[in-house]
Design a protein around this motif. Structure first.
Motif, PDB file in Angstrom:
ATOM      1  N   LEU A   5     -56.595 -11.748 114.046  1.00  0.00           N
ATOM      2  CA  LEU A   5     -55.428 -11.471 114.881  1.00  0.00           C
ATOM      3  C   LEU A   5     -55.182  -9.968 114.984  1.00  0.00           C
ATOM      4  CD1 LEU A   5     -52.851 -14.032 113.403  1.00  0.00           C
ATOM      5  CD2 LEU A   5     -54.397 -14.390 115.344  1.00  0.00           C
ATOM      6  N   VAL A   6     -54.635  -9.567 116.113  1.00  0.00           N
ATOM      7  CA  VAL A   6     -53.971  -8.269 116.211  1.00  0.00           C
ATOM      8  C   VAL A   6     -52.485  -8.591 116.281  1.00  0.00           C
ATOM      9  CG1 VAL A   6     -53.725  -6.095 117.447  1.00  0.00           C
ATOM     10  CG2 VAL A   6     -55.916  -7.293 117.478  1.00  0.00           C
ATOM     11  N   ILE A   7     -51.752  -8.222 115.233  1.00  0.00           N
ATOM     12  CA  ILE A   7     -50.341  -8.599 115.111  1.00  0.00           C
ATOM     13  C   ILE A   7     -49.466  -7.407 115.446  1.00  0.00           C
ATOM     14  CG2 ILE A   7     -48.557  -9.512 113.591  1.00  0.00           C
ATOM     15  CD1 ILE A   7     -50.800 -10.686 111.859  1.00  0.00           C
ATOM     16  N   SER A   8     -48.675  -7.546 116.493  1.00  0.00           N
ATOM     17  CA  SER A   8     -47.694  -6.529 116.869  1.00  0.00           C
ATOM     18  C   SER A   8     -46.353  -6.926 116.262  1.00  0.00           C
ATOM     19  CB  SER A   8     -47.592  -6.438 118.395  1.00  0.00           C
ATOM     20  OG  SER A   8     -46.530  -5.593 118.780  1.00  0.00           O
ATOM     21  N   CYS A   9     -45.856  -6.112 115.338  1.00  0.00           N
ATOM     22  CA  CYS A   9     -44.650  -6.460 114.578  1.00  0.00           C
ATOM     23  C   CYS A   9     -43.404  -5.823 115.168  1.00  0.00           C
ATOM     24  CB  CYS A   9     -44.793  -5.995 113.124  1.00  0.00           C
ATOM     25  SG  CYS A   9     -46.113  -6.819 112.222  1.00  0.00           S
ATOM     26  N   GLY A  10     -42.285  -6.507 115.016  1.00  0.00           N
ATOM     27  CA  GLY A  10     -41.001  -5.914 115.361  1.00  0.00           C
ATOM     28  C   GLY A  10     -40.746  -4.679 114.508  1.00  0.00           C
ATOM     29  N   GLY A  11     -39.909  -3.796 115.007  1.00  0.00           N
ATOM     30  CA  GLY A  11     -39.696  -2.506 114.347  1.00  0.00           C
ATOM     31  C   GLY A  11     -39.162  -2.579 112.936  1.00  0.00           C
ATOM     32  N   GLY A  12     -38.502  -3.698 112.568  1.00  0.00           N
ATOM     33  CA  GLY A  12     -37.910  -3.792 111.244  1.00  0.00           C
ATOM     34  C   GLY A  12     -38.706  -4.605 110.240  1.00  0.00           C
ATOM     35  N   VAL A  13     -39.886  -5.065 110.604  1.00  0.00           N
ATOM     36  CA  VAL A  13     -40.671  -5.921 109.706  1.00  0.00           C
ATOM     37  C   VAL A  13     -40.933  -5.257 108.365  1.00  0.00           C
ATOM     38  CG1 VAL A  13     -43.016  -6.795 109.342  1.00  0.00           C
ATOM     39  CG2 VAL A  13     -41.769  -7.425 111.396  1.00  0.00           C
ATOM     40  N   ALA A  14     -41.243  -3.966 108.378  1.00  0.00           N
ATOM     41  CA  ALA A  14     -41.623  -3.266 107.143  1.00  0.00           C
ATOM     42  C   ALA A  14     -40.448  -3.019 106.202  1.00  0.00           C
ATOM     43  CB  ALA A  14     -42.297  -1.942 107.480  1.00  0.00           C
ATOM     44  N   LEU A  15     -39.223  -3.341 106.636  1.00  0.00           N
ATOM     45  CA  LEU A  15     -38.052  -3.098 105.785  1.00  0.00           C
ATOM     46  C   LEU A  15     -38.009  -4.036 104.587  1.00  0.00           C
ATOM     47  CD1 LEU A  15     -35.311  -2.610 108.540  1.00  0.00           C
ATOM     48  CD2 LEU A  15     -36.618  -0.851 107.338  1.00  0.00           C
ATOM     49  N   ARG A  16     -38.696  -5.159 104.660  1.00  0.00           N
ATOM     50  CA  ARG A  16     -38.710  -6.114 103.553  1.00  0.00           C
ATOM     51  C   ARG A  16     -40.083  -6.104 102.872  1.00  0.00           C
ATOM     52  NH1 ARG A  16     -35.411 -11.650 105.167  1.00  0.00           N
ATOM     53  NH2 ARG A  16     -33.349 -10.675 105.364  1.00  0.00           N
ATOM     54  N   PRO A  17     -40.129  -5.801 101.583  1.00  0.00           N
ATOM     55  CA  PRO A  17     -41.412  -5.747 100.864  1.00  0.00           C
ATOM     56  C   PRO A  17     -42.202  -7.047 100.952  1.00  0.00           C
ATOM     57  CG  PRO A  17     -39.673  -4.777  99.534  1.00  0.00           C
ATOM     58  CD  PRO A  17     -38.999  -5.403 100.724  1.00  0.00           C
ATOM     59  N   GLU A  18     -41.505  -8.181 100.976  1.00  0.00           N
ATOM     60  CA  GLU A  18     -42.222  -9.453 101.046  1.00  0.00           C
ATOM     61  C   GLU A  18     -42.982  -9.606 102.357  1.00  0.00           C
ATOM     62  OE1 GLU A  18     -37.798 -10.650 101.834  1.00  0.00           O
ATOM     63  OE2 GLU A  18     -38.921  -9.082 100.785  1.00  0.00           O
ATOM     64  N   ILE A  72     -31.515   7.462 117.649  1.00  0.00           N
ATOM     65  CA  ILE A  72     -32.897   7.029 117.403  1.00  0.00           C
ATOM     66  C   ILE A  72     -33.492   7.798 116.234  1.00  0.00           C
ATOM     67  CG2 ILE A  72     -35.245   7.064 118.356  1.00  0.00           C
ATOM     68  CD1 ILE A  72     -33.947   6.426 121.098  1.00  0.00           C
ATOM     69  N   SER A  73     -33.251   9.112 116.217  1.00  0.00           N
ATOM     70  CA  SER A  73     -33.777   9.953 115.139  1.00  0.00           C
ATOM     71  C   SER A  73     -33.231   9.531 113.776  1.00  0.00           C
ATOM     72  CB  SER A  73     -33.425  11.418 115.412  1.00  0.00           C
ATOM     73  OG  SER A  73     -33.935  12.253 114.394  1.00  0.00           O
ATOM     74  N   SER A  74     -31.944   9.205 113.716  1.00  0.00           N
ATOM     75  CA  SER A  74     -31.338   8.808 112.442  1.00  0.00           C
ATOM     76  C   SER A  74     -31.882   7.463 111.971  1.00  0.00           C
ATOM     77  CB  SER A  74     -29.811   8.750 112.564  1.00  0.00           C
ATOM     78  OG  SER A  74     -29.394   7.709 113.428  1.00  0.00           O
ATOM     79  N   LEU A  75     -32.076   6.527 112.896  1.00  0.00           N
ATOM     80  CA  LEU A  75     -32.657   5.234 112.534  1.00  0.00           C
ATOM     81  C   LEU A  75     -34.090   5.400 112.042  1.00  0.00           C
ATOM     82  CD1 LEU A  75     -31.513   2.732 115.326  1.00  0.00           C
ATOM     83  CD2 LEU A  75     -30.844   2.730 112.922  1.00  0.00           C
ATOM     84  N   MET A  76     -34.857   6.217 112.740  1.00  0.00           N
ATOM     85  CA  MET A  76     -36.250   6.447 112.362  1.00  0.00           C
ATOM     86  C   MET A  76     -36.338   7.082 110.973  1.00  0.00           C
ATOM     87  SD  MET A  76     -37.867   7.749 115.989  1.00  0.00           S
ATOM     88  CE  MET A  76     -39.518   7.962 115.349  1.00  0.00           C
ATOM     89  N   GLU A  77     -35.446   8.013 110.703  1.00  0.00           N
ATOM     90  CA  GLU A  77     -35.446   8.680 109.402  1.00  0.00           C
ATOM     91  C   GLU A  77     -35.180   7.677 108.278  1.00  0.00           C
ATOM     92  OE1 GLU A  77     -33.255  12.442 107.124  1.00  0.00           O
ATOM     93  OE2 GLU A  77     -32.890  12.051 109.250  1.00  0.00           O
ATOM     94  N   GLY A  78     -34.288   6.724 108.531  1.00  0.00           N
ATOM     95  CA  GLY A  78     -33.977   5.727 107.516  1.00  0.00           C
ATOM     96  C   GLY A  78     -35.132   4.775 107.257  1.00  0.00           C
ATOM     97  N   ARG A  79     -35.939   4.541 108.273  1.00  0.00           N
ATOM     98  CA  ARG A  79     -37.060   3.604 108.134  1.00  0.00           C
ATOM     99  C   ARG A  79     -38.346   4.278 107.677  1.00  0.00           C
ATOM    100  NH1 ARG A  79     -36.533  -0.647 113.234  1.00  0.00           N
ATOM    101  NH2 ARG A  79     -34.473  -1.452 112.680  1.00  0.00           N
ATOM    102  N   LEU A  80     -38.383   5.591 107.751  1.00  0.00           N
ATOM    103  CA  LEU A  80     -39.596   6.345 107.432  1.00  0.00           C
ATOM    104  C   LEU A  80     -40.236   5.958 106.095  1.00  0.00           C
ATOM    105  CD1 LEU A  80     -41.552   8.660 108.223  1.00  0.00           C
ATOM    106  CD2 LEU A  80     -39.964  10.236 107.107  1.00  0.00           C
ATOM    107  N   PRO A  81     -39.472   5.891 104.985  1.00  0.00           N
ATOM    108  CA  PRO A  81     -40.101   5.557 103.700  1.00  0.00           C
ATOM    109  C   PRO A  81     -40.744   4.168 103.695  1.00  0.00           C
ATOM    110  CG  PRO A  81     -37.874   6.423 103.376  1.00  0.00           C
ATOM    111  CD  PRO A  81     -38.023   6.154 104.835  1.00  0.00           C
TER     112      PRO A  81
END
Length: 212
Positions: free
Chosen positions: A118-131, A174-183
């Motif tokens: 598969l090539v999986i295109s994820c929603g922008g917030g998928v990586a926020l949850r370690p699981e 957008i910049s502030s949201l991106m900064e919060g998700r960066l890590p």
């Protein structure tokens, strides 16, 4: 980001299986980049290619490009959520809230754990949850697509289906949201690719180059 490798297998048109090292893959590399596999297709046990990143980086279009070039199936996690819930994402946010949406998103990602090719295109917030990241890494390589806040703004400014940005469609927000998700993106990614100033074809080629 940790080192990674993406083992590849190719199948001949007659169905024979052939493990691909760099030298062997290079024999078909130009045709793969051009989208003409010349009788070769990536096998169904190919590891997944997982695209993460902020909304507007181009995950869907790039996933489509990679799927075509590598003969893989494209999957959109947002589409699977809509199918699972029976309503648009904006309506899920409006009627059930973001936590409910994230739970549904995690359920969808868990359902992909044992899938391959598969090539999986994820929603922008998928990586926020370690699981979610653990599930996606089980059978895949995670590629983080990036773009500047200004680029994101130009791409999504007229969109009406971005509930996270409905409250404030601006470069600063957008910049502030991106900064919060960066890590989270940084921690999840096996590979990082910038999409600024590049065509979909150029990005697809860069990803294939990086994975070989």
């Amino acid at each position: 980001m940790e080192p990674f490798s993406l083992p590849l297998l190719l199948a001949t048109a007659e169905g024979g299986r052939q493990p691909v090292n760099l030298l062997n893959y290079a024999k078909h590399y130009d045709s793969i980049l051009s989208g003409d596999n010349g009788g070769y297709n990536v096998l169904s046990d190919h590891p997944n290619i997982v695209l993460i990143g902020f909304m507007g980086v181009g995950k869907s279009r790039i996933a489509q490009n990679l799927a075509r070039r590598l003969s893989l199936k494209q999957i959109e996690t947002d589409d699977l959520i809509v199918e699972r819930e029976g309503m648009p994402i904006e309506q899920i946010f409006a009627t059930k809230g973001e936590p409910y949406f994230r739970d549904s998103e995690s359920a969808v990602v868990r359902g992909l754990e044992d899938e391959r090719a598969l090539v999986i295109s994820c929603g922008g917030g998928v990586a926020l949850r370690p699981e979610n990241v653990r599930s996606l890494k089980k059978n895949g390589t995670i590629i983080w697509l990036t773009a500047s806040p200004q680029t994101i703004f130009e791409r999504v400014r007229h969109a009406t289906h971005r509930p996270i940005l409905n409250q404030d469609m601006s470069v600063d927000f957008i910049s502030s949201l991106m900064e919060g998700r960066l890590p989270y993106y940084e921690s999840a990614a096996d590979l990082q690719i910038s999409t600024d100033g590049k065509s979909v074809e150029e990005i697809g080629e860069e990803i294939i180059h990086a994975l070989v």
